[in-house]
Design a protein around this motif. Structure first.
Motif, short mmCIF file in Angstrom:
data_model
loop_
_atom_site.label_atom_id
_atom_site.label_comp_id
_atom_site.label_asym_id
_atom_site.label_seq_id
_atom_site.Cartn_x
_atom_site.Cartn_y
_atom_site.Cartn_z
N ALA A 160 0.81 -1.22 0.00
CA ALA A 160 0.00 0.00 0.00
C ALA A 160 0.85 1.27 0.00
CB ALA A 160 -0.92 0.00 1.22
N ALA A 161 2.02 1.22 0.61
CA ALA A 161 2.81 2.43 0.84
C ALA A 161 3.14 3.21 -0.44
CB ALA A 161 4.09 2.08 1.59
N PRO A 162 3.59 2.58 -1.54
CA PRO A 162 3.90 3.37 -2.73
C PRO A 162 2.70 4.13 -3.29
CG PRO A 162 4.89 1.19 -2.89
CD PRO A 162 3.97 1.16 -1.71
N LEU A 181 -15.28 14.02 3.40
CA LEU A 181 -15.72 13.26 2.23
C LEU A 181 -14.91 11.97 2.10
CD1 LEU A 181 -17.19 12.98 -0.53
CD2 LEU A 181 -15.32 14.33 -1.52
N VAL A 182 -13.59 12.06 2.30
CA VAL A 182 -12.74 10.88 2.18
C VAL A 182 -13.10 9.85 3.23
CG1 VAL A 182 -10.37 10.03 2.35
CG2 VAL A 182 -10.84 12.15 1.09
N VAL A 183 -13.26 10.28 4.47
CA VAL A 183 -13.57 9.34 5.55
C VAL A 183 -14.90 8.64 5.31
CG1 VAL A 183 -14.15 9.16 8.01
CG2 VAL A 183 -12.17 10.51 7.29
N LEU A 184 -15.93 9.40 4.97
CA LEU A 184 -17.24 8.80 4.73
C LEU A 184 -17.23 7.93 3.48
CD1 LEU A 184 -20.13 8.58 5.72
CD2 LEU A 184 -20.70 10.64 4.40
N GLY A 185 -16.50 8.37 2.47
CA GLY A 185 -16.42 7.58 1.23
C GLY A 185 -15.72 6.25 1.43
N VAL A 186 -14.76 6.21 2.36
CA VAL A 186 -14.01 4.98 2.64
C VAL A 186 -14.73 4.09 3.64
CG1 VAL A 186 -11.88 4.08 3.66
CG2 VAL A 186 -11.77 5.99 2.04
N ALA A 187 -15.30 4.69 4.68
CA ALA A 187 -15.82 3.92 5.82
C ALA A 187 -16.95 2.97 5.43
CB ALA A 187 -16.28 4.87 6.92
N VAL A 188 -17.91 3.44 4.66
CA VAL A 188 -19.09 2.63 4.37
C VAL A 188 -18.77 1.40 3.52
CG1 VAL A 188 -21.36 2.62 3.24
CG2 VAL A 188 -20.70 4.54 4.73
N PRO A 189 -18.08 1.54 2.36
CA PRO A 189 -17.74 0.33 1.61
C PRO A 189 -16.78 -0.58 2.34
CG PRO A 189 -16.74 2.27 0.59
CD PRO A 189 -17.70 2.76 1.62
N THR A 190 -15.89 -0.02 3.17
CA THR A 190 -14.97 -0.86 3.94
C THR A 190 -15.75 -1.72 4.93
OG1 THR A 190 -13.14 0.71 3.74
CG2 THR A 190 -13.05 -0.85 5.57
N LEU A 191 -16.72 -1.14 5.60
CA LEU A 191 -17.54 -1.90 6.55
C LEU A 191 -18.33 -2.98 5.82
CD1 LEU A 191 -18.73 -2.34 9.36
CD2 LEU A 191 -20.43 -0.57 8.83
N TYR A 192 -18.94 -2.63 4.69
CA TYR A 192 -19.75 -3.61 3.96
C TYR A 192 -18.89 -4.76 3.45
CZ TYR A 192 -22.71 -5.83 0.51
OH TYR A 192 -23.41 -6.76 -0.21
N GLY A 226 -9.55 -6.72 7.15
CA GLY A 226 -10.10 -5.38 7.36
C GLY A 226 -9.15 -4.30 6.88
N LEU A 227 -7.84 -4.49 7.14
CA LEU A 227 -6.84 -3.52 6.67
C LEU A 227 -6.79 -3.49 5.15
CD1 LEU A 227 -4.50 -1.57 7.27
CD2 LEU A 227 -2.97 -3.56 7.34
N PHE A 228 -6.90 -4.65 4.51
CA PHE A 228 -6.88 -4.70 3.05
C PHE A 228 -8.00 -3.86 2.46
CE2 PHE A 228 -8.60 -6.58 -0.85
CZ PHE A 228 -7.51 -6.44 -1.68
N PHE A 229 -9.21 -4.01 2.98
CA PHE A 229 -10.34 -3.24 2.44
C PHE A 229 -10.21 -1.76 2.77
CE2 PHE A 229 -12.39 -7.51 2.64
CZ PHE A 229 -12.54 -7.65 1.26
N LEU A 230 -9.63 -1.46 3.92
CA LEU A 230 -9.42 -0.05 4.26
C LEU A 230 -8.48 0.62 3.26
CD1 LEU A 230 -9.66 2.37 6.20
CD2 LEU A 230 -7.74 1.40 7.49
N VAL A 231 -7.33 0.01 2.99
CA VAL A 231 -6.36 0.67 2.11
C VAL A 231 -6.83 0.67 0.66
CG1 VAL A 231 -4.42 0.21 3.64
CG2 VAL A 231 -4.92 -1.42 1.81
N THR A 232 -7.50 -0.40 0.20
CA THR A 232 -7.93 -0.41 -1.20
C THR A 232 -9.05 0.60 -1.43
OG1 THR A 232 -9.34 -2.33 -0.69
CG2 THR A 232 -7.20 -2.76 -1.71
N ASN A 233 -9.96 0.75 -0.49
CA ASN A 233 -10.99 1.77 -0.64
C ASN A 233 -10.40 3.17 -0.52
OD1 ASN A 233 -13.42 0.26 -1.12
ND2 ASN A 233 -13.30 -0.45 0.99
N LEU A 234 -9.36 3.31 0.31
CA LEU A 234 -8.67 4.59 0.39
C LEU A 234 -8.03 4.93 -0.95
CD1 LEU A 234 -8.04 6.80 2.49
CD2 LEU A 234 -5.91 5.60 2.98
N PHE A 235 -7.42 3.94 -1.60
CA PHE A 235 -6.86 4.16 -2.95
C PHE A 235 -7.92 4.73 -3.88
CE2 PHE A 235 -3.77 0.28 -2.62
CZ PHE A 235 -3.00 0.96 -1.68
N VAL A 236 -9.09 4.10 -3.89
CA VAL A 236 -10.14 4.47 -4.85
C VAL A 236 -10.68 5.86 -4.55
CG1 VAL A 236 -12.44 3.90 -5.72
CG2 VAL A 236 -10.78 2.07 -5.30
#
Length: 271
Positions: A160-162, A181-192, A226-236
């Motif tokens: 994820a770092a690069p 916007l970033v937090v809300l955009g990431v949090a919901v799909p990450t939880l689902y 959980g970390l995987f979905f957090l970082v991938t949704n953060l990417f998007v």
């Protein structure tokens, strides 16, 4: 629990319905339909072009990493859960990589994307600090790779770092300005996605190796997942916010924000 639930059935049960739901709720708004017509008639860069670009990048960047971890034995797939593989990964895995950015983007499109961009003071300092943070994440990930029990955790952080470093170097000040916007955009799909991942593990669609994971879980979900979905949704989400900012600057090379018809939100609410 074991089951004959396949990876394809997983998509049909959990990813396709939520994508269709987000599409249907998005197009309820009449103003949204008007906005789409305006964008199509102007031929400007659209939000969905950004989604397509990010999806292609996600597939290219994730595929070798994913195949390596499967070959290493970090996780495997249950008997009868996959139909065919390309390399070490099943077709369902590639479909997941392709579908996830669109699910996250469909959710983000329900929120208000920026129509204007604030002036940022001391942008270089915040960019440097963010890149240093990303470097620390990468170094930490590399260190965790040295122990079997933290190998998967370290692999996620090092991978994820690069991407985080690049995104934060480009637009850390703008992302901080739109942090809600970033937090809300990431949090919901990450939880689902974490919830449905927990279900997939329960049904044995994929099985994580106890050798390469910490064994720590939250409500039955391994922390690595959980970390995987957090970082991938953060990417998007970060990628789409920055795509809007970069294309606006490209359309206005003199640095002045012009009135440009842009894809904002399906509900036209401020976040």
């Amino acid at each position: 629990m074991t089951s004959q639930l396949t990876y394809l059935q997983f998509h049909l049960a959990f990813l396709v319905p939520v994508a269709m739901f987000l599409i249907a709720t998005g197009f309820v708004s009449r103003s949204r339909l008007d906005g789409l017509s305006t964008i199509r008639s102007t031929g400007r860069h659209s939000y969905w072009v950004g989604v397509a670009i990010i999806t292609v990048i996600a597939l290219a960047y994730t595929t070798p990493w994913d195949n390596y971890l499967i070959a290493r034995g970090v996780w495997r797939y249950g008997d009868g859960s996959t139909l065919a593989t390309i390399g070490y990964a099943p077709i369902g895995e590639y479909l997941f990589i392709l579908v996830q950015p669109w699910v996250t983007a469909l959710w983000l499109a329900h929120l208000s994307l920026p129509a204007t961009w604030p002036s940022i003071t001391r942008p270089i300092r915040s960019r440097i600090a963010a890149v240093v943070l990303a470097a620390g994440i990468g170094i930490g990930g590399l260190w965790l790779l040295g122990t079997d029990a933290t190998f998967y955790l370290g692999a996620i952080l090092a991978w994820a770092a690069p991407v985080l470093a690049l995104q934060w170097a480009v637009g850390a000040p703008q992302l901080l300005a739109r942090r809600r916007l970033v937090v809300l955009g990431v949090a919901v799909p990450t939880l689902y996605l974490s919830i449905v991942d927990r279900i997939a593990i329960e049904y044995g669609i994929w099985i994580l190796s106890p050798e390469y994971t910490t064994g720590i879980s939250v409500a039955g979900l391994p922390i690595e997942e959980g970390l995987f979905f957090l970082v991938t949704n953060l990417f998007v989400v970060q990628g789409l916010v920055l795509y809007g900012w970069v294309t606006d600057r490209w359309l206005a090379p003199d640095g002045e924000r012009r009135s440009i018809p842009r894809l904002r939100s399906w509900t036209d609410r401020e976040v």
